[in-house]
Design an enzyme around this catalytic site. Structure first.
Site, PDB file in Angstrom:
ATOM      1  N   HIS A 121       0.862  -1.182   0.000  1.00 53.08           N
ATOM      2  CA  HIS A 121       0.000   0.000   0.000  1.00 53.08           C
ATOM      3  C   HIS A 121       0.903   1.239   0.000  1.00 53.08           C
ATOM      4  CE1 HIS A 121      -2.763   2.949   1.879  1.00 53.08           C
ATOM      5  NE2 HIS A 121      -3.754   2.159   1.494  1.00 53.08           N
ATOM      6  N   ASP A 157       3.055  -4.289   8.078  1.00 49.85           N
ATOM      7  CA  ASP A 157       1.818  -3.544   7.898  1.00 49.85           C
ATOM      8  C   ASP A 157       0.684  -4.545   8.114  1.00 49.85           C
ATOM      9  OD1 ASP A 157      -0.496  -2.496   6.870  1.00 49.85           O
ATOM     10  OD2 ASP A 157       0.434  -1.581   5.126  1.00 49.85           O
ATOM     11  N   GLN A 176      -4.463  -5.080   7.044  1.00 54.12           N
ATOM     12  CA  GLN A 176      -5.433  -6.031   6.477  1.00 54.12           C
ATOM     13  C   GLN A 176      -5.340  -7.414   7.115  1.00 54.12           C
ATOM     14  OE1 GLN A 176      -7.768  -5.040   4.624  1.00 54.12           O
ATOM     15  NE2 GLN A 176      -7.035  -3.137   3.719  1.00 54.12           N
ATOM     16  N   LYS A 222     -10.539  -0.750  10.668  1.00 59.16           N
ATOM     17  CA  LYS A 222     -10.707  -1.926   9.805  1.00 59.16           C
ATOM     18  C   LYS A 222     -11.041  -3.171  10.620  1.00 59.16           C
ATOM     19  CE  LYS A 222      -7.268  -0.346   6.431  1.00 59.16           C
ATOM     20  NZ  LYS A 222      -8.032   0.228   5.328  1.00 59.16           N
ATOM     21  N   CYS A 236      -4.910   2.487  -3.555  1.00 60.69           N
ATOM     22  CA  CYS A 236      -3.624   2.964  -2.998  1.00 60.69           C
ATOM     23  C   CYS A 236      -2.504   1.960  -3.248  1.00 60.69           C
ATOM     24  CB  CYS A 236      -3.726   3.282  -1.510  1.00 60.69           C
ATOM     25  SG  CYS A 236      -4.894   4.592  -1.151  1.00 60.69           S
TER      26      CYS A 236
HETATM   27  N1  C6P Z   1      -6.343   0.527   2.894  1.00 59.99           N
HETATM   28  C1  C6P Z   1      -8.160   0.140   1.359  1.00 59.99           C
HETATM   29  O1  C6P Z   1      -9.252   0.407   0.855  1.00 59.99           O
HETATM   30  P1  C6P Z   1      -5.034   3.806   7.239  1.00 59.99           P
HETATM   31  O2  C6P Z   1      -5.633   4.635   6.156  1.00 59.99           O
HETATM   32  O3  C6P Z   1      -3.831   4.458   7.863  1.00 59.99           O
HETATM   33  O4  C6P Z   1      -6.017   3.342   8.253  1.00 59.99           O
HETATM   34  O5  C6P Z   1      -4.534   2.458   6.540  1.00 59.99           O
HETATM   35  C2  C6P Z   1      -3.635   2.522   5.475  1.00 59.99           C
HETATM   36  C3  C6P Z   1      -3.371   1.173   4.916  1.00 59.99           C
HETATM   37  C4  C6P Z   1      -2.112   0.622   5.077  1.00 59.99           C
HETATM   38  N2  C6P Z   1      -1.835  -0.607   4.631  1.00 59.99           N
HETATM   39  C5  C6P Z   1      -2.742  -1.369   4.024  1.00 59.99           C
HETATM   40  C6  C6P Z   1      -2.375  -2.742   3.571  1.00 59.99           C
HETATM   41  C7  C6P Z   1      -4.022  -0.863   3.804  1.00 59.99           C
HETATM   42  O6  C6P Z   1      -4.921  -1.618   3.183  1.00 59.99           O
HETATM   43  C8  C6P Z   1      -4.348   0.445   4.258  1.00 59.99           C
HETATM   44  C9  C6P Z   1      -5.691   1.033   4.004  1.00 59.99           C
HETATM   45  C10 C6P Z   1      -7.677   0.940   2.543  1.00 59.99           C
HETATM   46  O7  C6P Z   1      -7.463  -0.767   0.931  1.00 59.99           O
HETATM   47  C11 C6P Z   1      -7.817   2.421   2.295  1.00 59.99           C
HETATM   48  S1  C6P Z   1      -6.752   3.001   1.024  1.00 59.99           S
END
Ligand code: C6P
Length: 420
Positions: free
Chosen positions: A127, A204, A207, A230, A369
């Site tokens: 991401h 990370d 997910q 999430k 992203c």
């Molecule tokens: N992905 C998706 O629709 P934040 O925004 O900080 O809570 O998470 C960022 C982020 C970082 N790593 C991974 C693997 C992610 O999937 C995400 C967030 C969302 O896939 C929003 S772009």
């Protein structure tokens, strides 16, 4: 699909938002959980109760509400520690989300430890939140970004890992689950290999933590970042886990209240962990909500949640793969978490999402992203359906039928247009 793997549909009653119709009479089918999940009543209630009965700033007041809020905030930290299998509570830093956690490490640990010529090992399925902070670190320090290649089916290709993971590698930053491909990455194996060359590992877990059991000691990782929103928790709260000896050696990222031990006219000394990294008033009620979300997930069991999603993703994969003109992204169901991204030869991903929405089905379309990954796959956008514990087989079947209908509507007719 093993029916016994499925969670009871009655769970849906815990999520008031799901019991609605959209666009008139269409029951809402919420399949955009990788972007942000929904919250059960228990989480909403915990937050309302905090605001209604106990709210005050934490670690500051010598009065009853501040003591109650501080206790609830710190109780949330202890729940996160247990949820992640961390050794100490002071290894749990509350942040605003995964993005903030990764940036904290890239800035604080990265600036203190990287020099020109050092290497940062990434890969193209990351991401943007696990790419851009490292690119910025490379720009600041002269470090070099390298990538582990991907296999044809969207896994990390570790065959020639020695070529990429060398004594020059200082950090390996990897997602535990790809938000686009769904791939579950072999974090433990990578951590072992990284430690063998003296590199640290950041995971990370945006997910993975909501869906798979996570144990930072078993995985033997150095840093791990996640987002509350999430995993049935509120927005604006996240966690950075860091190994105590690394966090202790790192300079604070933000300066201000809470993160100090003593401030003089021209200097300061830092507070101990975890306060050192929690400058200012923290997301108090967000943390309390996250604690309630962890209670909720633990009461069901992460293993059961994973098995449920595995059953759904197998069915989705099987059904969608039979749609004409479809390309499913990522590896086969056994190697993936509960999401499926796809492209159709026609129409475009955004049109698909819009047409599915007309049927009440919420999915995400775009690059999610992960632009470098989409470039690598030779596409500009994809459509993604992502499942959680409250999704049902019926909803997966509705998705498959709706995607088939969309493709049928855009099917080439074979008739050539007459010249005017
Ligand atoms: N992905 C998706 O629709 P934040 O925004 O900080 O809570 O998470 C960022 C982020 C970082 N790593 C991974 C693997 C992610 O999937 C995400 C967030 C969302 O896939 C929003 S772009």
């Amino acid at each position: 699909m093993t029916a016994s793997a499925l969670l009871p549909e009655s769970l849906r009653q815990d999520f008031p938002i799901l019991a609605q119709h959209v666009h008139g009479d269409k029951p809402l089918v919420f399949l955009d959980n990788a972007a942000s999940s929904q919250r059960p009543e228990a989480v909403i209630k915990a937050m309302v109760e905090s605001y209604a009965c106990d709210y005050a700033n934490v670690h500051r007041g010598i009065h009853v509400l501040s003591e109650r809020s501080t206790d609830a905030y710190e109780l949330a930290r202890s729940k996160v520690r247990a949820f992640l299998g961390a050794a100490y509570e002071h290894e749990i830093i509350f942040t605003s989300g995964t993005t903030a956690g990764i940036n904290l490490v890239a800035r604080s640990w990265g600036d203190a430890n990287l020099r020109a010529g050092d290497e940062i090992l990434l890969n193209l399925m990351e991401h943007h939140s696990n790419l851009v902070p490292w690119f910025q670190l490379a720009e600041r320090t002269g470090a070099v970004v390298r990538h582990i290649p991907l296999t044809e089916d969207g896994r990390l290709d570790l065959y020639d890992l020695d070529e990429y993971l060398t004594p020059r590698t200082r950090i390996v930053a990897v997602t535990a689950v790809s938000n686009t491909l769904g791939t579950i990455n072999p974090v433990r194996e990578l951590a072992r290999a990284a430690h063998d060359v003296g590199a640290v590992v950041l995971v990370d877990a945006a997910q993975s933590a909501p869906h798979l059991r996570t144990d930072v000691q078993e995985l033997d990782v150095d840093f791990l970042a996640l987002s509350g929103h999430k995993m049935c928790g509120p927005t604006g709260i996240g966690v950075l886990y860091g190994r105590a000896e690394l966090l202790e050696a790192m300079p604070p990222m933000f300066g201000g209240g809470s993160m100090i031990n003593r401030v003089y006219a021209d200097r300061f000394t830092s507070a101990d962990l975890p306060a050192k990294f929690e400058a200012g008033t923290p997301p108090i009620v967000g943390a309390i909500g996250l604690g309630a979300a962890i209670d909720y997930l633990e009461a069901i069991g992460l293993d059961r949640i994973h098995a449920h999603e595995q059953a759904l993703v197998e069915r989705a994969w099987e059904g969608l793969s039979q749609v004409e003109g479809i390309r499913l992204l990522g590896p086969r169901p056994e190697l993936r978490a509960g999401l499926v991204s796809f492209v159709l030869d026609r129409p475009h991903a955004h049109d698909i999402a819009q047409l599915l929405d007309r049927e009440g089905i919420a999915v995400r379309a775009g690059h999610h992203c992960t632009q470098p990954l989409h470039d690598h796959l030779g596409i500009t956008a994809s459509t993604r359906a992502s499942f959680y514990l409250y999704n049902t087989v019926g909803e997966v079947d509705a998705l498959i039928a709706a995607v088939r209908d969309v493709r049928d509507r855009f099917k080439p007719t074979g008739r050539k247009r007459r010249r005017a």
